[in-house]
Design a protein around this motif. Sequence first.
Motif, short mmCIF file in Angstrom:
data_model
loop_
_atom_site.label_atom_id
_atom_site.label_comp_id
_atom_site.label_asym_id
_atom_site.label_seq_id
_atom_site.Cartn_x
_atom_site.Cartn_y
_atom_site.Cartn_z
N GLU A 148 -6.68 13.32 -4.57
CA GLU A 148 -5.48 12.63 -5.07
C GLU A 148 -5.22 11.36 -4.25
O GLU A 148 -4.91 10.30 -4.81
N ASN A 149 -5.35 11.46 -2.94
CA ASN A 149 -5.09 10.30 -2.09
C ASN A 149 -6.12 9.21 -2.30
O ASN A 149 -5.79 8.02 -2.35
N ALA A 150 -7.39 9.59 -2.42
CA ALA A 150 -8.45 8.59 -2.62
C ALA A 150 -8.26 7.86 -3.94
O ALA A 150 -8.36 6.62 -4.00
N LEU A 151 -7.98 8.59 -5.00
CA LEU A 151 -7.77 7.96 -6.30
C LEU A 151 -6.57 7.03 -6.30
O LEU A 151 -6.61 5.93 -6.85
N ALA A 152 -5.49 7.45 -5.67
CA ALA A 152 -4.28 6.62 -5.62
C ALA A 152 -4.55 5.31 -4.88
O ALA A 152 -4.15 4.23 -5.32
N LYS A 153 -5.25 5.39 -3.75
CA LYS A 153 -5.54 4.19 -2.97
C LYS A 153 -6.47 3.24 -3.72
O LYS A 153 -6.25 2.02 -3.73
N ALA A 154 -7.50 3.80 -4.36
CA ALA A 154 -8.44 2.95 -5.10
C ALA A 154 -7.76 2.31 -6.30
O ALA A 154 -7.99 1.14 -6.61
N HIS A 155 -6.92 3.06 -6.99
CA HIS A 155 -6.21 2.54 -8.17
C HIS A 155 -5.28 1.40 -7.77
O HIS A 155 -5.26 0.34 -8.41
N ASP A 156 -4.50 1.59 -6.71
CA ASP A 156 -3.59 0.54 -6.25
C ASP A 156 -4.36 -0.73 -5.90
O ASP A 156 -3.93 -1.85 -6.22
N GLU A 200 0.85 -1.18 0.00
CA GLU A 200 0.00 0.00 0.00
C GLU A 200 0.89 1.24 0.00
O GLU A 200 1.69 1.45 0.91
N ALA A 201 0.75 2.05 -1.04
CA ALA A 201 1.59 3.25 -1.16
C ALA A 201 1.22 4.25 -0.08
O ALA A 201 0.06 4.35 0.33
N PRO A 202 2.20 5.02 0.42
CA PRO A 202 1.90 6.05 1.40
C PRO A 202 1.03 7.15 0.80
O PRO A 202 1.03 7.37 -0.42
N GLY A 237 -6.50 19.00 7.59
CA GLY A 237 -6.68 18.60 6.20
C GLY A 237 -6.22 17.18 5.92
O GLY A 237 -6.57 16.25 6.65
N VAL A 238 -5.42 17.02 4.86
CA VAL A 238 -4.96 15.67 4.49
C VAL A 238 -4.01 15.07 5.54
O VAL A 238 -3.71 13.89 5.49
N LEU A 239 -3.57 15.90 6.49
CA LEU A 239 -2.69 15.41 7.56
C LEU A 239 -3.47 15.02 8.81
O LEU A 239 -2.86 14.76 9.86
N SER A 240 -4.78 14.99 8.73
CA SER A 240 -5.62 14.80 9.92
C SER A 240 -5.26 13.57 10.73
O SER A 240 -5.24 13.60 11.97
N ALA A 241 -4.98 12.44 10.06
CA ALA A 241 -4.71 11.19 10.78
C ALA A 241 -3.32 11.16 11.40
O ALA A 241 -3.02 10.30 12.24
N ARG A 242 -2.46 12.09 11.00
CA ARG A 242 -1.09 12.10 11.52
C ARG A 242 -0.66 13.52 11.91
O ARG A 242 0.50 13.90 11.74
N TRP A 243 -1.59 14.28 12.47
CA TRP A 243 -1.35 15.67 12.81
C TRP A 243 -0.24 15.82 13.85
O TRP A 243 0.48 16.82 13.86
N VAL A 244 -0.08 14.84 14.72
CA VAL A 244 0.98 14.91 15.74
C VAL A 244 2.30 14.35 15.22
O VAL A 244 3.29 14.33 15.95
N GLY A 245 2.32 13.89 13.97
CA GLY A 245 3.57 13.39 13.40
C GLY A 245 3.65 11.89 13.29
O GLY A 245 4.61 11.37 12.72
N ARG A 246 2.67 11.19 13.82
CA ARG A 246 2.60 9.74 13.67
C ARG A 246 1.16 9.39 13.30
O ARG A 246 0.24 10.13 13.61
N HIS A 247 0.98 8.27 12.66
CA HIS A 247 -0.32 7.94 12.09
C HIS A 247 -1.23 7.24 13.10
O HIS A 247 -0.81 6.35 13.82
N GLY A 248 -2.48 7.70 13.16
CA GLY A 248 -3.51 6.94 13.85
C GLY A 248 -3.64 7.15 15.34
O GLY A 248 -4.39 6.42 15.99
#
Length: 204
Positions: A53-61, A43-45, A87-98
């Motif tokens: 852009e992120n949604a299309l990339a994930k669905a395409h992969d 799974e690409a980052p 924004g697009v950094l919402s899940a990793r706003w503190v610098g780590r994901h999730g």
Amino acid sequence: MSTRILLATRNAAKLDELRRIVVKRGLGDVEVLGLSDVDEFPEAPETGATFEENALAKAHDAAVATGLPAIADDSGLSIDALNGMPGVLSARWVGRHGDDEANLRLVLGQLQDVPEERRGAAFVSAAAFVVPDGAEVVVRGEWRGTIIHEPRGANGFGYDPIFVPEGETRTSAELSPAEKDAASHRGRALRSLLPYLQEFAEGN
């Protein structure tokens, strides 16, 4: 024979949400799978500058790796006083994901001195549908509201406990799943994809 469609997520809440929406629409011949239902693939980052852009990339992969028609969404919180961030950094706003709790607390800290009239925000979701032959569509849903000062509610995830939708006194985390499906950014985006899913299912 049912049509299998892959939702490119490991998030059980997102998977349940799409399944409920598909059932409510009456697409009984569509079976929604999650990533745990298919063989693992790289799974690409998420490196896109926009939700689309992120949604299309994930669905395409996902479509290329599995040979299944795939849906992916990218969503997050856009806060007016933070110029649209996280924004697009919402899940990793503190610098780590999730780390939902840490992300939420960081946002509350950043808004500590922001007055009520400037605490406007929107949850945003871009949802993409990509079929293996390369056809693709991407749609967008938004859910306006305000950010409160302390979390409330145990439903939902992410920033739900600090987001009060327009016209509501409850936070997103205090709404029932059915209420949230009917109003949320992701619900709006996924419902916009339903005609494309139906068309695909009828043609296969």
